[in-house]
Design an enzyme around this catalytic site. Structure first.
Site, mmCIF file in Angstrom:
data_model
loop_
_atom_site.group_PDB
_atom_site.id
_atom_site.type_symbol
_atom_site.label_atom_id
_atom_site.label_comp_id
_atom_site.label_asym_id
_atom_site.label_seq_id
_atom_site.Cartn_x
_atom_site.Cartn_y
_atom_site.Cartn_z
ATOM 1 N N LYS A 33 0.782 -1.224 -0.030
ATOM 2 C CA LYS A 33 -0.048 -0.094 0.009
ATOM 3 C C LYS A 33 0.821 1.197 -0.107
ATOM 4 O O LYS A 33 0.533 2.287 -1.053
ATOM 5 C CB LYS A 33 -0.905 -0.112 1.227
ATOM 6 C CG LYS A 33 -1.800 1.231 1.243
ATOM 7 C CD LYS A 33 -2.461 1.078 2.827
ATOM 8 C CE LYS A 33 -1.101 1.291 3.847
ATOM 9 N NZ LYS A 33 -1.649 1.690 5.404
ATOM 10 N N THR A 34 1.779 1.289 0.977
ATOM 11 C CA THR A 34 2.740 2.474 0.983
ATOM 12 C C THR A 34 3.451 2.735 -0.199
ATOM 13 O O THR A 34 3.524 3.837 -0.690
ATOM 14 C CB THR A 34 3.632 2.322 2.214
ATOM 15 O OG1 THR A 34 3.008 2.040 3.378
ATOM 16 C CG2 THR A 34 4.281 3.756 2.592
ATOM 17 N N ASP A 215 -4.799 8.158 3.336
ATOM 18 C CA ASP A 215 -4.238 6.761 3.766
ATOM 19 C C ASP A 215 -5.043 6.332 4.760
ATOM 20 O O ASP A 215 -5.810 6.951 5.410
ATOM 21 C CB ASP A 215 -2.815 6.864 4.305
ATOM 22 C CG ASP A 215 -2.008 5.571 4.452
ATOM 23 O OD1 ASP A 215 -2.839 4.416 3.752
ATOM 24 O OD2 ASP A 215 -1.211 5.583 4.936
ATOM 25 N N GLU A 216 -5.295 4.930 4.942
ATOM 26 C CA GLU A 216 -5.998 4.396 6.176
ATOM 27 C C GLU A 216 -7.478 4.702 6.064
ATOM 28 O O GLU A 216 -7.747 5.194 7.388
ATOM 29 C CB GLU A 216 -5.166 4.645 7.566
ATOM 30 C CG GLU A 216 -3.764 4.095 7.657
ATOM 31 C CD GLU A 216 -3.784 2.641 7.802
ATOM 32 O OE1 GLU A 216 -4.703 1.788 7.811
ATOM 33 O OE2 GLU A 216 -2.541 2.201 8.276
ATOM 34 N N GLN A 246 -8.990 -4.019 8.350
ATOM 35 C CA GLN A 246 -8.020 -3.469 9.455
ATOM 36 C C GLN A 246 -8.601 -2.362 10.174
ATOM 37 O O GLN A 246 -7.815 -1.676 10.875
ATOM 38 C CB GLN A 246 -6.675 -3.369 8.841
ATOM 39 C CG GLN A 246 -5.929 -4.589 8.318
ATOM 40 C CD GLN A 246 -4.586 -4.254 7.836
ATOM 41 O OE1 GLN A 246 -3.741 -3.805 8.451
ATOM 42 N NE2 GLN A 246 -4.480 -4.317 6.294
ATOM 43 N N ARG A 596 0.677 -9.654 10.492
ATOM 44 C CA ARG A 596 1.771 -8.846 10.898
ATOM 45 C C ARG A 596 3.180 -9.719 10.691
ATOM 46 O O ARG A 596 4.327 -9.302 10.392
ATOM 47 C CB ARG A 596 2.009 -8.373 12.367
ATOM 48 C CG ARG A 596 1.257 -7.366 12.877
ATOM 49 C CD ARG A 596 0.867 -6.101 11.999
ATOM 50 N NE ARG A 596 -0.107 -6.264 11.123
ATOM 51 C CZ ARG A 596 -0.204 -5.674 10.097
ATOM 52 N NH1 ARG A 596 0.695 -4.830 9.472
ATOM 53 N NH2 ARG A 596 -1.249 -5.791 9.017
#
Length: 720
Positions: A33-34, A215-216, A246, A596
């Site tokens: 994503k980043t 973002d998010e 998430q 994670r």
DNA sequence: CACCGGTTTATTTTT
DNA sequence: TAAACCGGTG
């Protein structure tokens, strides 16, 4: 033309290069994503010639913003420091510092954090005679903040809470405004007001921001959504990235419905789904998919990777919590011996108190570890005190800071005197300082003496600030206000002092980053945004095992992950059993934890543990049962018992007895309370329900218990 | 006003 | 268990 093609899959490439109109990217955990976000910005600037000030990228954490800037710097090779890549809150500060005078605030407003808010609410409750025993300040604060972002909710509030909020909420707002303070929500709300009420300001930003990235997105709340709406111009070049699986901050107001709302409001939206995971083995992903599949309200997604199956997930059940910790410590030892770095290992838990034993044992065994998410540097008492002193020195009319430090260290000026001072000042419409200069008649001689002493001290410090170097000034300040002496009688004194001296480093950094010569101005700038800053990374041994909550782990990845204390009651927390929404949020937390992990996942718990001082026995978290046994390698107590126990549990769940028990449990949990119902409470006895709202209810018990606000579904309450 | 000792209560927390 | 909070006393 810079080409990204080599490093991107087709979906990622589409996300990077689709530049017109609204785009929504559903980005599964570990799907790059980043990288997509930064490459998209680079694409806009390098390939399409978009000016760098025309891009606005919004994140939730300073850390994410910084990472984006750093990674972008590597792609663009020019300074990204001044670009509009920031958190919601610092973006708002940047806008507000320029225009807030339109809203009748002073340009140099101060930002208060949640603790400050709580303190203000407490003092207002006292002033308005609201008994803190009947209504917890904490819940009043929560209601005030809820109402603040959604005033319509006031109509739905039940008495007597409504009556109280109707007093406290406006009083709180007034208190902030009068002292030129804004809280975190104000930052967003005031910016919305600027944009919505002042078309020329909105036009300015519409002209500037041609491309907006968020973002998010699953973590945005209702007002943040509105803010984005107000910022997006008619071209609607808005790009959001998120993953509803998430979303773990609903308890803080994050509203997943924003995703659906976005689709409606910006129709038609170009939706791109990233399902390829570049992080974990397939075993881990299968487990993650299986866990999250149980959630009803979600768009179906299936993560896959090309990393092969990898090792099985170890599920270790210990006898006691001590054994659990020992197991984790010893396993880490073995892993390190086999060539794995401490820093690629994490221990994740649901609640902070779990970390205590781990810390103890790791220290004993000399395993290097780092606990994340301690109270942030800027929230520490000694730092807030020092900041208040400095603010007061720059601006003696800063009543809020005045009240904080006037009796810290103790100067014999107690709560009552402070209350009188603040009231007098409010009556006179002046600052406390001014009131004291003009009129001291309402104070007794003894008190007056002490106050004068303090005022003289502050005045001499103001002069001193102009004459010596900042570092020297801080040393002298701590000495003269008596803080040094106070710290000597404090067993954590040396740590506190060390923390306070950090301010020197901060000042030096501020001197370098703000382009001003004047010392006072540098200090002013430095103090202004301090509430928004996050803790700087400590220079402890970087090669350490990371210990943190599941929440804190979001966005991070580790080769080896231990998820510990996986017991029903702890995770999911028992207060989350009743509602579907909260159990789904807990499940997403499990999903976040599992995803994670890159290589080797360990799930652990204990058959018994001390919790709040008493011995408890908890069942395995139900989330483990979502994972197929074929993915698990059972260890510890599981090895002997679990195979049969698991089968037994599953068989048992088919029986009539179980089904009836389940029914009985759900019935008591429902506890459908209405106004007027008679209830029996284990401790308070018989009472009558006064009001019900959401998960809480207000019940009137007979003397001496009186009126209590309680959790509606608490097992100690039963209907009569 | 400060201090002592008994009582109460117990998530998660980007800003 | 531990920290925060309250109320009484000096």
């Amino acid at each position: 033309m810079v080409s990204w093609r080599n490093n991107l899959n087709s979906m990622q490439e589409k996300a990077v290069t689709t530049y017109e109109g609204p785009v929504m990217v559903v980005a599964g955990a570990g799907s790059g994503k980043t990288s997509v976000l930064t490459k998209r910005i680079a694409h806009l600037i390098l390939n399409l010639g978009v000016p760098k000030d025309a891009v606005l990228a919004i994140t939730f954490t300073n850390k994410a913003a910084l990472e984006m800037k750093t990674r972008l710097y590597e792609l663009l090779e020019f300074n990204t420091h001044t670009m509009w890549i920031s958190t919601f809150h610092s973006m708002c500060v940047r806008i507000l510092r320029e225009h807030i005078e339109h809203l009748d605030y002073h340009k140099h407003f101060q930002i208060v954090d949640d603790d400050d808010t709580l303190q203000i609410i407490k003092s207002l409750m006292k002033r308005h005679g609201v008994d803190a025993k009947i209504m917890a300040p904490h819940s009043i604060k929560n209601y005030v903040l809820k109402i603040k972002t959604d005033e319509a909710r006031m109509q739905n509030l039940e008495q007597p809470m409504r009556e109280i909020i109707e007093i406290i909420y406006p009083a709180y707002q007034k208190q902030l405004k009068d002292n030129n303070l804004v809280d975190f929500d104000d930052l967003i709300l005031l910016t919305i007001r600027l944009l919505e009420d002042f078309p020329e300001i909105q036009k300015r930003y519409h002209r500037q921001f041609e491309y907006i990235l968020v973002d998010e997105f699953q973590d945005t709340n209702t007002v943040q959504y509105r803010l984005i709406r107000a910022l997006v111009n008619e071209k609607k070049n808005v790009f959001i990235v998120g993953d509803e699986d998430q979303s773990i901050y609903a308890f803080r107001g994050a509203n997943i419905e924003n995703i659906q709302r976005f689709k409606r409001d910006y129709h038609p939206v170009n939706t791109i789904v990233l399902e390829q995971n570049y992080r974990s083995t397939n075993t881990i992903l299968k487990a993650a998919n299986a866990v999250i599949k149980e959630n009803k309200n979600r768009i179906k997604k299936n993560l896959f990777s090309t990393k092969g199956d990898g090792d099985k997930i170890v599920f270790f059940k210990a006898y006691s919590e001590r054994d659990e910790v020992e197991y984790v410590a010893e396993t880490i030892r073995l892993l390190v011996r086999s060539g794995i770095d401490y820093q690629s290992i994490a221990v994740l838990y649901r609640t902070n108190n779990t970390s205590r034993l781990f810390e103890e044992v790791f220290m004993q065994k000399q395993l290097p570890y780092l606990i994340y998410g301690n109270t942030s540097f800027f929230k520490r008492k000694e730092i807030k005190d020092l900041v208040a002193y400095l603010r007061l020195i720059i601006n003696p009319h800063d009543d809020y800071s005045f009240m904080r430090v006037v009796n810290e260290p103790r100067r014999g000026i107690g709560a009552k005197t402070i209350e009188t001072l603040s009231r007098n000042a409010e009556h006179a419409g002046l600052s406390i300082y001014e009131t004291l200069v003009q009129d001291k008649s309402s104070l007794s001689k003894g008190v007056l003496n002490k106050i004068n002493h303090f005022i003289t001290l502050m005045q001499s410090l103001q002069k001193h600030f102009d004459t010596v170097h900042f570092n020297q000034f801080i040393d002298d300040l701590l000495e003269r206000i008596g803080y040094l002496k106070m710290l000597q009688n404090d067993d954590k004194g040396d740590v506190r002092l060390e923390n306070m001296l950090e301010i020197k480093t901060m000042f030096k950094e501020a001197e370098n980053s703000y382009d001003v010569d004047d010392k006072t101005t540098v200090l002013l700038y430095m103090l202004e945004d301090i509430a928004l800053k996050s803790q700087e990374e400590k220079e402890k041994d970087p090669n350490s095992v990371s210990l943190m909550t599941l929440h804190a782990a979001k966005g991070l990845e580790f080769d080896v992950v231990f998820m510990v204390a996986l017991e029903k009651g702890i995770f999911p927390q028992h207060r989350h059993y009743d509602s579907l929404e909260s159990i789904e949020e807990e499940r997403r937390l499990m999903y976040v934890g599992v995803t994670r992990c890159k290589q080797q996942l360990y799930l652990t718990n204990a058959s018994q543990r001390y919790l709040y001082g008493s011995l408890t026995q908890n069942l395995d978290t139900p989330f483990i049962q979502d994972i197929s046994p074929t993915l698990l390698q059972l260890e510890g107590l599981n090895k002997e018992r679990m195979k049969t126990t698991l089968r037994y549990t599953q068989d048992y769940q088919q029986t009539q007895v179980y089904k009836e028990r389940l029914k009985a449990i759900t019935k008591t949990n429902e506890n459908h309370l209405d106004k007027g119902n008679k209830v029996n409470h284990k401790v308070f006895g018989i009472g009558v329900v006064v009001s019900v709202n959401n998960d809480q209810c207000v019940i009137a018990f007979s003397h001496p218990h009186g009126i209590k606000t309680l959790m509606k579904d608490h097992p100690s309450i039963s209907k009569v």
